[in-house]
Motif scaffolding. Sequence first.
Motif, PDB file in Angstrom:
ATOM      1  N   TYR A  14       0.836  -1.203   0.000  1.00 19.07           N
ATOM      2  CA  TYR A  14       0.000   0.000   0.000  1.00 19.07           C
ATOM      3  C   TYR A  14       0.869   1.251   0.000  1.00 19.07           C
ATOM      4  O   TYR A  14       1.947   1.264   0.597  1.00 19.07           O
ATOM      5  CB  TYR A  14      -0.921   0.002   1.219  1.00 19.07           C
ATOM      6  N   CYS A  69      -3.704   3.785  -1.056  1.00 24.96           N
ATOM      7  CA  CYS A  69      -4.669   3.915   0.034  1.00 24.96           C
ATOM      8  C   CYS A  69      -3.906   4.151   1.321  1.00 24.96           C
ATOM      9  O   CYS A  69      -3.077   3.331   1.709  1.00 24.96           O
ATOM     10  CB  CYS A  69      -5.511   2.641   0.153  1.00 24.96           C
ATOM     11  N   ASN A  99      -7.882   3.436  -4.298  1.00 25.76           N
ATOM     12  CA  ASN A  99      -9.063   3.660  -3.457  1.00 25.76           C
ATOM     13  C   ASN A  99      -9.275   5.169  -3.338  1.00 25.76           C
ATOM     14  O   ASN A  99      -8.360   5.894  -2.923  1.00 25.76           O
ATOM     15  CB  ASN A  99      -8.866   3.049  -2.070  1.00 25.76           C
ATOM     16  N   THR A 100     -10.460   5.640  -3.674  1.00 28.18           N
ATOM     17  CA  THR A 100     -10.681   7.080  -3.766  1.00 28.18           C
ATOM     18  C   THR A 100     -12.097   7.461  -3.346  1.00 28.18           C
ATOM     19  O   THR A 100     -13.010   6.631  -3.381  1.00 28.18           O
ATOM     20  CB  THR A 100     -10.429   7.562  -5.217  1.00 28.18           C
TER      21      THR A 100
END
Length: 199
Positions: A14, A69, A99-100
């Motif tokens: 990540y 993320c 991821n948004t």
Amino acid sequence: MDNTILYEYGGGLYINLTNACTNKCKFCIRDFSGIQGYDLWLNHNPSADEVIEELKKTDLSKYDEVVYCGYGEPMIRLNELIKSADYIRSVCKAKIRLNTNGQANLIHKRDVTPELKGRIDTISISLNGRDEAQYNDICLPELDGAFEAMLEFTKKVKAYVPKVVMSVVDTYINDDDIEACSKIAENLGVEFRVRKFEG
């Protein structure tokens, strides 16, 4: 405090680009349990070069997926996201997920979705509300029109990202709300996922 730019979670790598976000979601993990073993509060936003330098120190071949993320909205740092994604693409075959909150076009005041083409394999967009009123109550957006902007972003990004998923967290909403959110995703022609609250 060290800057934790990269961290491992669930077998993936990540990338934590920023702690800034245009939402103050009631369920945000940073206000509850956090990520076990990692302090993701940054002392500064890392530059693209800093992110790439950390990636160069990492054996990226170990990972099937690299995910943008962290404790903020990664698309606020669009330039750093693009440059680091290009680096990842150049050195490994890992899939790249983003991821948004889906507000990037509102944030940057232009359509940025074409810039994700060839860079992002999967995008997960936080829906978290059956309508604008519920979304505003749960996600507490700073920007006016955030809900509609997120829906419009979802429509546009389908042309550039192979897999588009809308998600909800299973707290502050009931089964009927989740079903309504599922219908929104279906009407937009994207996938839908319910995430467990990790408070």
